[in-house]
Design a protein around this motif. Structure first.
Motif, PDB file in Angstrom:
ATOM      1  N   LEU A 304       4.173  -0.587   7.955  1.00 54.26           N
ATOM      2  CA  LEU A 304       4.038  -2.044   8.080  1.00 54.26           C
ATOM      3  C   LEU A 304       4.343  -2.507   9.498  1.00 54.26           C
ATOM      4  O   LEU A 304       3.664  -3.394  10.040  1.00 54.26           O
ATOM      5  CB  LEU A 304       4.957  -2.740   7.072  1.00 54.26           C
ATOM      6  CG  LEU A 304       4.580  -2.531   5.591  1.00 54.26           C
ATOM      7  CD1 LEU A 304       5.647  -3.115   4.683  1.00 54.26           C
ATOM      8  CD2 LEU A 304       3.220  -3.159   5.292  1.00 54.26           C
ATOM      9  N   LEU A 305       5.354  -1.908  10.119  1.00 55.28           N
ATOM     10  CA  LEU A 305       5.679  -2.269  11.494  1.00 55.28           C
ATOM     11  C   LEU A 305       4.537  -1.897  12.435  1.00 55.28           C
ATOM     12  O   LEU A 305       4.144  -2.702  13.302  1.00 55.28           O
ATOM     13  CB  LEU A 305       6.968  -1.565  11.911  1.00 55.28           C
ATOM     14  CG  LEU A 305       7.444  -1.848  13.345  1.00 55.28           C
ATOM     15  CD1 LEU A 305       7.880  -3.302  13.479  1.00 55.28           C
ATOM     16  CD2 LEU A 305       8.582  -0.907  13.723  1.00 55.28           C
ATOM     17  N   VAL A 369      -2.304   3.094   6.360  1.00 54.85           N
ATOM     18  CA  VAL A 369      -2.138   2.436   5.062  1.00 54.85           C
ATOM     19  C   VAL A 369      -2.700   3.311   3.941  1.00 54.85           C
ATOM     20  O   VAL A 369      -2.084   3.465   2.880  1.00 54.85           O
ATOM     21  CB  VAL A 369      -2.823   1.058   5.091  1.00 54.85           C
ATOM     22  CG1 VAL A 369      -2.791   0.418   3.700  1.00 54.85           C
ATOM     23  CG2 VAL A 369      -2.118   0.136   6.097  1.00 54.85           C
ATOM     24  N   THR A 370      -3.862   3.891   4.169  1.00 53.19           N
ATOM     25  CA  THR A 370      -4.483   4.732   3.145  1.00 53.19           C
ATOM     26  C   THR A 370      -3.612   5.937   2.818  1.00 53.19           C
ATOM     27  O   THR A 370      -3.569   6.398   1.668  1.00 53.19           O
ATOM     28  CB  THR A 370      -5.866   5.200   3.633  1.00 53.19           C
ATOM     29  OG1 THR A 370      -6.664   4.056   3.937  1.00 53.19           O
ATOM     30  CG2 THR A 370      -6.562   6.026   2.549  1.00 53.19           C
ATOM     31  N   ALA A 371      -2.918   6.481   3.819  1.00 58.28           N
ATOM     32  CA  ALA A 371      -2.064   7.649   3.595  1.00 58.28           C
ATOM     33  C   ALA A 371      -0.958   7.363   2.577  1.00 58.28           C
ATOM     34  O   ALA A 371      -0.463   8.286   1.924  1.00 58.28           O
ATOM     35  CB  ALA A 371      -1.449   8.110   4.915  1.00 58.28           C
ATOM     36  N   LEU A 372      -0.584   6.099   2.411  1.00 64.90           N
ATOM     37  CA  LEU A 372       0.449   5.717   1.439  1.00 64.90           C
ATOM     38  C   LEU A 372      -0.161   5.142   0.169  1.00 64.90           C
ATOM     39  O   LEU A 372       0.556   4.572  -0.657  1.00 64.90           O
ATOM     40  CB  LEU A 372       1.417   4.711   2.059  1.00 64.90           C
ATOM     41  CG  LEU A 372       2.291   5.230   3.203  1.00 64.90           C
ATOM     42  CD1 LEU A 372       3.236   4.129   3.687  1.00 64.90           C
ATOM     43  CD2 LEU A 372       3.089   6.447   2.768  1.00 64.90           C
ATOM     44  N   GLY A 373      -1.477   5.292   0.001  1.00 65.43           N
ATOM     45  CA  GLY A 373      -2.129   4.816  -1.210  1.00 65.43           C
ATOM     46  C   GLY A 373      -2.455   3.343  -1.187  1.00 65.43           C
ATOM     47  O   GLY A 373      -2.786   2.774  -2.232  1.00 65.43           O
ATOM     48  N   GLY A 374      -2.398   2.719  -0.018  1.00 64.00           N
ATOM     49  CA  GLY A 374      -2.680   1.298   0.084  1.00 64.00           C
ATOM     50  C   GLY A 374      -4.082   1.017   0.596  1.00 64.00           C
ATOM     51  O   GLY A 374      -4.907   1.902   0.742  1.00 64.00           O
ATOM     52  N   THR A 375      -4.341  -0.256   0.880  1.00 64.14           N
ATOM     53  CA  THR A 375      -5.648  -0.676   1.391  1.00 64.14           C
ATOM     54  C   THR A 375      -5.444  -1.599   2.581  1.00 64.14           C
ATOM     55  O   THR A 375      -4.450  -2.340   2.654  1.00 64.14           O
ATOM     56  CB  THR A 375      -6.467  -1.403   0.313  1.00 64.14           C
ATOM     57  OG1 THR A 375      -5.713  -2.549  -0.156  1.00 64.14           O
ATOM     58  CG2 THR A 375      -6.774  -0.483  -0.851  1.00 64.14           C
ATOM     59  N   ALA A 387      -8.314 -12.134  10.029  1.00 59.00           N
ATOM     60  CA  ALA A 387      -7.193 -11.905   9.115  1.00 59.00           C
ATOM     61  C   ALA A 387      -7.166 -10.414   8.770  1.00 59.00           C
ATOM     62  O   ALA A 387      -8.166  -9.850   8.341  1.00 59.00           O
ATOM     63  CB  ALA A 387      -7.336 -12.742   7.850  1.00 59.00           C
ATOM     64  N   VAL A 388      -6.020  -9.800   8.980  1.00 54.91           N
ATOM     65  CA  VAL A 388      -5.806  -8.396   8.645  1.00 54.91           C
ATOM     66  C   VAL A 388      -4.737  -8.342   7.560  1.00 54.91           C
ATOM     67  O   VAL A 388      -3.633  -8.874   7.761  1.00 54.91           O
ATOM     68  CB  VAL A 388      -5.374  -7.574   9.876  1.00 54.91           C
ATOM     69  CG1 VAL A 388      -5.089  -6.132   9.475  1.00 54.91           C
ATOM     70  CG2 VAL A 388      -6.451  -7.620  10.960  1.00 54.91           C
ATOM     71  N   ALA A 389      -5.063  -7.730   6.434  1.00 57.05           N
ATOM     72  CA  ALA A 389      -4.119  -7.657   5.314  1.00 57.05           C
ATOM     73  C   ALA A 389      -3.910  -6.193   4.930  1.00 57.05           C
ATOM     74  O   ALA A 389      -4.864  -5.488   4.615  1.00 57.05           O
ATOM     75  CB  ALA A 389      -4.632  -8.445   4.122  1.00 57.05           C
ATOM     76  N   ALA A 390      -2.662  -5.749   4.971  1.00 54.47           N
ATOM     77  CA  ALA A 390      -2.292  -4.395   4.547  1.00 54.47           C
ATOM     78  C   ALA A 390      -1.525  -4.494   3.237  1.00 54.47           C
ATOM     79  O   ALA A 390      -0.485  -5.165   3.173  1.00 54.47           O
ATOM     80  CB  ALA A 390      -1.441  -3.713   5.605  1.00 54.47           C
ATOM     81  N   THR A 391      -2.027  -3.833   2.200  1.00 48.21           N
ATOM     82  CA  THR A 391      -1.411  -3.880   0.875  1.00 48.21           C
ATOM     83  C   THR A 391      -0.930  -2.484   0.504  1.00 48.21           C
ATOM     84  O   THR A 391      -1.713  -1.531   0.506  1.00 48.21           O
ATOM     85  CB  THR A 391      -2.420  -4.376  -0.179  1.00 48.21           C
ATOM     86  OG1 THR A 391      -2.908  -5.665   0.214  1.00 48.21           O
ATOM     87  CG2 THR A 391      -1.752  -4.473  -1.542  1.00 48.21           C
TER      88      THR A 391
END
Length: 400
Positions: A304-305, A369-375, A387-391
């Protein structure tokens, strides 16, 4: 003795056949010696020496089964056969030496030649036995015939075992080579992964930090004459940014957490970099937290950082935005980081212009982000901001 490419069972079978020949020959020599036929006894000893010499020569050949090996083996076989024929015509005690010779024929000759050779030996043994006794009994016919059949079957089994052993040896060699290639491929993959990781770290830390330092120093130079106090603040901020970059570089070696997270929480680190990333530019940023913060794993904090650093770096360098906003949202089953700016925007589906950006930063963020299973979602259009959104899904132990 040569280390033949056979398993122990096959080696034992080989030496059993050699031993059988030697024992039968010794019995025959002893029999003619008791009868006072010294010349035949000497002939039998010479045949034994010839047989043993063939085994010794075979053991010293460098390549088992090669052309030279087969040629010498066949010459040896013919010589032994002629010696046996001479002895068996002189005394019936040597008839049973045909049995181990069957194996030699089936081993050294092609099957199309070996089988007729075995048949000739069998007929010779039967004929010699009948010639010495002057009669032909069923035992004299059945004995050598059964010996020839048994020897043929055992030789065929022997060859089948040899083929299986050779195939197993080839398979093992292939497996060893494949394992070596796999180890090499894994090593190459590990090196490439490490290079990619370092490239991401450098892009998200040192490169972003250097960009901030350049912007701060440009702003300080612009204000140096008319606003010396502002210039001094910019220089101090540039100094702090350089110090952070130095710590990042040292942490690459120590493999420690980012300096921004070493002595503060994720929210405090995001608040600090939100202000520092656009320092010296006209962009104003605001950081917000939504929901109830929960402790996150260290790799979540790091990703996230880094996403925030990368996105804010793009804001300061490319967007020309007046306002930016960073929002960290904690939901029941996920955490979301949004970075928004009202700048010039771009078309995410078109290749990036090298003058305005390479697109590498977005790819790095998505990989993290993908490496942790996110999008990672990027929404933008020319003139409408970005807009950039990391989930990231919360681990099971973090779900509230």
């Amino acid at each position: 003795m040569m280390d033949f490419p056979f398993p122990p069972a096959l080696r034992l079978l080989r030496w059993a056949i050699h031993g059988t020949f030697a024992i039968l020959l010794v019995i025959a020599v002893a029999g003619v010696a008791r009868e006072g036929r010294g010349v035949l006894a000497v002939g039998g000893v010479l045949l034994l020496v010839l047989y043993a010499a063939g085994i010794v020569v075979e053991g010293r050949l460098p390549h088992f089964g090669g052309r030279t090996h087969l040629l010498l083996g066949r010459i040896w076989l013919v010589t032994v056969t002629l010696g046996w024929a001479a002895l068996v015509l002189a005394a019936p005690q040597f008839v049973w030496l045909a049995f181990p010779l069957f194996f030699a024929y089936l081993h050294l000759l092609p099957l199309a030649v070996a089988l007729p050779g075995v048949a000739v030996l069998t007929v010779g043994a039967i004929g010699a036995a009948g010639w010495h006794t002057g009669t032909m009994t069923a035992a004299q016919v059945i004995g050598p015939t059964i010996g020839a059949v048994v020897a043929t079957l055992m030789a065929l089994v022997y060859k089948a075992l040899y083929v299986e052993s050779e195939q197993r040896r080839i398979l093992i060699d292939d497996l060893v080579r494949t394992r070596g290639k796999l180890v090499e491929a894994e090593s190459d993959a590990a090196r490439l992964t490490e290079r990619e990781r370092l490239a991401r770290e450098i892009h998200d830390t040192l490169a972003q930090g250097m960009s901030s330092i350049i912007l701060l120093l440009r702003a300080a130079r612009r204000d140096l004459t008319d606003h010396p106090d502002e210039a001094a603040l910019r220089i101090a901020e540039a100094e702090r940014a350089a110090q952070d970059n130095l710590e990042e570089a040292r942490n690459f070696v120590r493999a420690l957490a980012p300096p921004a997270l070493q002595h503060s929480s994720l929210t405090a680190a995001l608040r600090r970099i939100s202000e520092a990333a656009v320092a010296g530019s006209a962009t104003r940023t605001r950081f917000e937290v939504s929901g109830v913060p929960v402790p996150l794993p260290a790799d979540y904090d790091l990703v996230l950082l880094r996403v925030a650093q990368g996105a804010l770096g793009n804001v300061s360098r490319h967007s020309g935005a007046a306002n930016g906003r960073v929002t960290l949202t904690y939901l029941d089953d996920m955490v979301v980081l949004d970075v928004y700016d009202d700048g010039r925007g771009f078309d995410p589906d078109r290749p990036r212009n090298p003058k305005t950006g390479t697109g590498y930063g977005l790819r790095v963020m998505r990989d993290r982000v993908t490496a942790l299973g996110g999008t990672l979602t990027v929404e933008s259009a020319p003139g409408e901001g970005t807009a950039v959104a990391a989930t990231l899904p919360l681990p099971a132990r973090e779900v509230r």
